[in-house]
Design a protein around this motif. Structure first.
Motif, PDB file in Angstrom:
ATOM      1  N   LYS A  20      37.767  53.095  32.770  1.00  0.00           N
ATOM      2  CA  LYS A  20      37.618  53.997  33.450  1.00  0.00           C
ATOM      3  C   LYS A  20      38.751  54.253  34.708  1.00  0.00           C
ATOM      4  CE  LYS A  20      32.664  53.343  33.402  1.00  0.00           C
ATOM      5  NZ  LYS A  20      31.119  53.174  33.840  1.00  0.00           N
ATOM      6  N   GLY A  21      39.648  53.162  34.451  1.00  0.00           N
ATOM      7  CA  GLY A  21      40.783  53.361  35.535  1.00  0.00           C
ATOM      8  C   GLY A  21      40.664  52.336  36.818  1.00  0.00           C
ATOM      9  N   LYS A  22      39.580  51.785  36.696  1.00  0.00           N
ATOM     10  CA  LYS A  22      39.331  51.115  37.944  1.00  0.00           C
ATOM     11  C   LYS A  22      40.144  49.805  38.056  1.00  0.00           C
ATOM     12  CE  LYS A  22      35.187  49.494  40.710  1.00  0.00           C
ATOM     13  NZ  LYS A  22      33.828  49.103  40.411  1.00  0.00           N
ATOM     14  N   ASP A  23      40.890  49.500  39.065  1.00  0.00           N
ATOM     15  CA  ASP A  23      41.897  48.329  39.278  1.00  0.00           C
ATOM     16  C   ASP A  23      41.136  46.900  39.260  1.00  0.00           C
ATOM     17  OD1 ASP A  23      44.029  50.201  39.687  1.00  0.00           O
ATOM     18  OD2 ASP A  23      43.783  49.927  42.041  1.00  0.00           O
ATOM     19  N   ILE A  24      42.217  46.131  38.069  1.00  0.00           N
ATOM     20  CA  ILE A  24      41.652  44.842  38.104  1.00  0.00           C
ATOM     21  C   ILE A  24      42.877  43.935  37.877  1.00  0.00           C
ATOM     22  CG2 ILE A  24      39.333  45.467  36.808  1.00  0.00           C
ATOM     23  CD1 ILE A  24      40.929  45.146  34.169  1.00  0.00           C
ATOM     24  N   LEU A  25      42.721  42.650  38.398  1.00  0.00           N
ATOM     25  CA  LEU A  25      43.561  41.539  38.051  1.00  0.00           C
ATOM     26  C   LEU A  25      42.877  40.815  36.896  1.00  0.00           C
ATOM     27  CD1 LEU A  25      45.892  39.568  38.776  1.00  0.00           C
ATOM     28  CD2 LEU A  25      44.270  38.458  40.316  1.00  0.00           C
ATOM     29  N   THR A  26      43.712  40.599  35.889  1.00  0.00           N
ATOM     30  CA  THR A  26      43.288  39.762  34.752  1.00  0.00           C
ATOM     31  C   THR A  26      44.161  38.439  34.708  1.00  0.00           C
ATOM     32  OG1 THR A  26      42.867  41.839  33.479  1.00  0.00           O
ATOM     33  CG2 THR A  26      42.842  39.615  32.275  1.00  0.00           C
ATOM     34  N   VAL A  27      43.600  37.283  34.641  1.00  0.00           N
ATOM     35  CA  VAL A  27      44.190  35.920  34.721  1.00  0.00           C
ATOM     36  C   VAL A  27      43.605  34.927  33.777  1.00  0.00           C
ATOM     37  CG1 VAL A  27      44.776  35.935  37.219  1.00  0.00           C
ATOM     38  CG2 VAL A  27      42.697  35.343  36.528  1.00  0.00           C
ATOM     39  N   LYS A  28      44.576  34.045  33.346  1.00  0.00           N
ATOM     40  CA  LYS A  28      43.848  33.122  32.564  1.00  0.00           C
ATOM     41  C   LYS A  28      42.913  31.954  33.089  1.00  0.00           C
ATOM     42  CE  LYS A  28      45.585  30.731  28.481  1.00  0.00           C
ATOM     43  NZ  LYS A  28      46.435  30.745  27.342  1.00  0.00           N
ATOM     44  N   CYS A  29      41.988  31.390  32.412  1.00  0.00           N
ATOM     45  CA  CYS A  29      41.077  30.504  33.214  1.00  0.00           C
ATOM     46  C   CYS A  29      40.448  29.730  32.121  1.00  0.00           C
ATOM     47  CB  CYS A  29      39.834  31.250  33.832  1.00  0.00           C
ATOM     48  SG  CYS A  29      39.125  30.458  34.959  1.00  0.00           S
ATOM     49  N   ASP A  30      40.264  28.329  32.581  1.00  0.00           N
ATOM     50  CA  ASP A  30      39.505  27.453  31.904  1.00  0.00           C
ATOM     51  C   ASP A  30      38.533  27.889  31.465  1.00  0.00           C
ATOM     52  OD1 ASP A  30      37.285  24.878  32.249  1.00  0.00           O
ATOM     53  OD2 ASP A  30      39.051  24.491  31.131  1.00  0.00           O
ATOM     54  N   HIS A  74      54.776  36.640  33.907  1.00  0.00           N
ATOM     55  CA  HIS A  74      54.952  35.615  32.836  1.00  0.00           C
ATOM     56  C   HIS A  74      55.579  34.557  33.608  1.00  0.00           C
ATOM     57  CE1 HIS A  74      55.248  39.648  30.787  1.00  0.00           C
ATOM     58  NE2 HIS A  74      54.743  38.914  29.940  1.00  0.00           N
ATOM     59  N   VAL A  75      55.570  33.474  32.746  1.00  0.00           N
ATOM     60  CA  VAL A  75      56.421  32.281  32.961  1.00  0.00           C
ATOM     61  C   VAL A  75      56.690  31.802  31.682  1.00  0.00           C
ATOM     62  CG1 VAL A  75      54.152  30.685  33.261  1.00  0.00           C
ATOM     63  CG2 VAL A  75      56.321  30.019  34.231  1.00  0.00           C
ATOM     64  N   GLY A  76      57.956  31.380  31.612  1.00  0.00           N
ATOM     65  CA  GLY A  76      58.630  30.835  30.216  1.00  0.00           C
ATOM     66  C   GLY A  76      57.893  31.723  29.194  1.00  0.00           C
ATOM     67  N   GLY A  77      58.139  33.164  29.105  1.00  0.00           N
ATOM     68  CA  GLY A  77      57.902  34.178  28.370  1.00  0.00           C
ATOM     69  C   GLY A  77      56.340  34.333  28.212  1.00  0.00           C
ATOM     70  N   LYS A  78      55.355  33.628  28.424  1.00  0.00           N
ATOM     71  CA  LYS A  78      53.979  33.723  28.310  1.00  0.00           C
ATOM     72  C   LYS A  78      53.193  34.171  29.593  1.00  0.00           C
ATOM     73  CE  LYS A  78      54.377  31.478  24.443  1.00  0.00           C
ATOM     74  NZ  LYS A  78      53.928  31.975  23.216  1.00  0.00           N
ATOM     75  N   MET A  79      52.522  35.508  29.496  1.00  0.00           N
ATOM     76  CA  MET A  79      51.840  35.947  30.266  1.00  0.00           C
ATOM     77  C   MET A  79      50.877  35.170  31.184  1.00  0.00           C
ATOM     78  SD  MET A  79      49.924  39.655  30.467  1.00  0.00           S
ATOM     79  CE  MET A  79      48.452  39.210  29.566  1.00  0.00           C
ATOM     80  N   PHE A  80      50.928  35.302  32.520  1.00  0.00           N
ATOM     81  CA  PHE A  80      49.783  34.405  33.084  1.00  0.00           C
ATOM     82  C   PHE A  80      48.809  35.240  34.067  1.00  0.00           C
ATOM     83  CE2 PHE A  80      53.357  34.244  36.355  1.00  0.00           C
ATOM     84  CZ  PHE A  80      52.547  34.601  37.532  1.00  0.00           C
ATOM     85  N   ALA A  81      49.454  36.635  34.267  1.00  0.00           N
ATOM     86  CA  ALA A  81      48.413  37.769  35.070  1.00  0.00           C
ATOM     87  C   ALA A  81      48.834  39.098  34.653  1.00  0.00           C
ATOM     88  CB  ALA A  81      48.683  37.269  36.621  1.00  0.00           C
ATOM     89  N   MET A  82      48.056  39.986  34.802  1.00  0.00           N
ATOM     90  CA  MET A  82      48.084  41.300  34.585  1.00  0.00           C
ATOM     91  C   MET A  82      47.382  42.274  35.728  1.00  0.00           C
ATOM     92  SD  MET A  82      47.537  43.430  31.099  1.00  0.00           S
ATOM     93  CE  MET A  82      45.609  42.781  31.064  1.00  0.00           C
ATOM     94  N   ILE A  83      47.877  43.119  36.326  1.00  0.00           N
ATOM     95  CA  ILE A  83      47.445  44.167  37.386  1.00  0.00           C
ATOM     96  C   ILE A  83      47.097  45.340  36.376  1.00  0.00           C
ATOM     97  CG2 ILE A  83      47.568  45.367  39.212  1.00  0.00           C
ATOM     98  CD1 ILE A  83      48.886  42.578  40.320  1.00  0.00           C
ATOM     99  N   GLY A  84      46.173  46.009  36.136  1.00  0.00           N
ATOM    100  CA  GLY A  84      46.096  47.135  35.653  1.00  0.00           C
ATOM    101  C   GLY A  84      44.772  47.899  35.930  1.00  0.00           C
ATOM    102  N   GLY A  85      44.118  48.554  35.056  1.00  0.00           N
ATOM    103  CA  GLY A  85      43.001  49.063  35.034  1.00  0.00           C
ATOM    104  C   GLY A  85      41.839  48.977  33.875  1.00  0.00           C
ATOM    105  N   ASP A  86      40.763  49.106  34.096  1.00  0.00           N
ATOM    106  CA  ASP A  86      39.546  49.075  32.958  1.00  0.00           C
ATOM    107  C   ASP A  86      39.690  50.537  32.264  1.00  0.00           C
ATOM    108  OD1 ASP A  86      37.961  50.716  34.599  1.00  0.00           O
ATOM    109  OD2 ASP A  86      36.513  49.246  34.840  1.00  0.00           O
TER     110      ASP A  86
END
Length: 120
Positions: A44-54, A30-42
């Protein structure tokens, strides 16, 4: 890409705070209490990075790279998920994290932005 490298890069962004969301089994940044990235799984448990994007850039990236998909459990317009085994250039990972961080940072109140700049 690997989890440790992505975690380290997310944590070094200006004003980053970290937490672990037990229910989702994911690392959140997070930055300023707002999430900008997350690392987890889909689903099926497959690893992913989730990010905000235009939105326009998000669509373009999804068309170019098979391993970039609409954000898993996120707003599909504004978030992308990237599979760790995606065939994308190493530098793109970092640029997408920075882009996400900047999108969130610029939406924060000016006072919060100024406070984060002072801490830098």
């Amino acid at each position: 890409m690997d989890r440790e490298t992505l975690d380290a890069y997310c944590r070094k962004q200006l004003g980053c705070t970290y937490d672990y969301q037990v229910d989702w089994e994911c690392d959140r940044y997070h930055v300023g209490g707002k999430m900008f990235a997350m690392i987890g799984g889909d689903a099926k448990g497959k690893d992913i990075l989730t990010v905000k994007c235009d939105p326009a850039r998000a669509d373009e990236l999804r068309e170019i790279y098979e391993g970039i998909v609409p954000g898993y459990h996120m707003n599909k317009t504004h978030w992308n998920s990237i599979y760790f085994d995606a065939d994308i250039p190493d530098g793109l990972w970092e640029r997408l994290i920075v882009h996400s961080h900047e999108l969130v940072l610029e939406k924060l109140p000016k006072k919060v932005q100024a406070q984060l700049q002072i801490l830098e």
